[in-house]
Design an enzyme around this catalytic site. Sequence first.
Site, PDB file in Angstrom:
ATOM      1  N   ASP A 106       0.835  -1.199   0.000  1.00 37.80           N
ATOM      2  CA  ASP A 106       0.000   0.000   0.000  1.00 37.80           C
ATOM      3  C   ASP A 106       0.870   1.250   0.000  1.00 37.80           C
ATOM      4  O   ASP A 106       1.258   1.740   1.058  1.00 37.80           O
ATOM      5  CB  ASP A 106      -0.928  -0.015   1.210  1.00 37.80           C
ATOM      6  CG  ASP A 106      -1.962   1.098   1.181  1.00 37.80           C
ATOM      7  OD1 ASP A 106      -1.851   2.007   0.332  1.00 37.80           O
ATOM      8  OD2 ASP A 106      -2.884   1.066   2.023  1.00 37.80           O
ATOM      9  N   THR A 107       1.169   1.765  -1.186  1.00 35.27           N
ATOM     10  CA  THR A 107       2.028   2.951  -1.285  1.00 35.27           C
ATOM     11  C   THR A 107       1.343   4.204  -0.756  1.00 35.27           C
ATOM     12  O   THR A 107       1.997   5.215  -0.532  1.00 35.27           O
ATOM     13  CB  THR A 107       2.464   3.205  -2.742  1.00 35.27           C
ATOM     14  OG1 THR A 107       1.307   3.385  -3.549  1.00 35.27           O
ATOM     15  CG2 THR A 107       3.303   2.052  -3.267  1.00 35.27           C
TER      16      THR A 107
END
EC number: 3.4.23.50
Length: 156
Positions: free
Chosen positions: A26-27
């Site tokens: 999850d950037t």
Amino acid sequence: WASQVSENRPVCKAIIQGKQFEGLVDTGADVSIIALNQWPKNWPKQKAVTGLVGIGTASEVYQSTEILHCLGPDNQESTVQPMITSIPLNLWGRDLLQQWGAEITMPAPLYSPTSQKIMTKMGYIPGKGLGKNEDGIKIPFEAKINQKREGIGYPF
């Protein structure tokens, strides 16, 4: 570890303090979050002094009291002090992704936009081969110079 963007979520494994966890890359998350139901009962945690934004309303938010040793999907050494809350799956945030050397790349197209439009108008479907049954060559091949200095491929 590499993952192409598709309908499948980018999930990878990490080993924290010797225990394997699977999580979503999850950037958009600043910090990594471990699902409360996966947090080992004998690992210490404390009530978090800050809340979590962006994952909905989490009533119970904890944080590990210790900085934990972590091995990334390709055995990258890292440390993490994760948040812990009731979420359906673990999230690997930028705190870990940066230590793992994660990159987001968008390769340049092999062909110009003009040639892509021409091919599309002619009926080409990306990922399919050319020809009546769409079973022709699917990837481009490189032209090689003819070293014998004769015929096609000889530079004049």
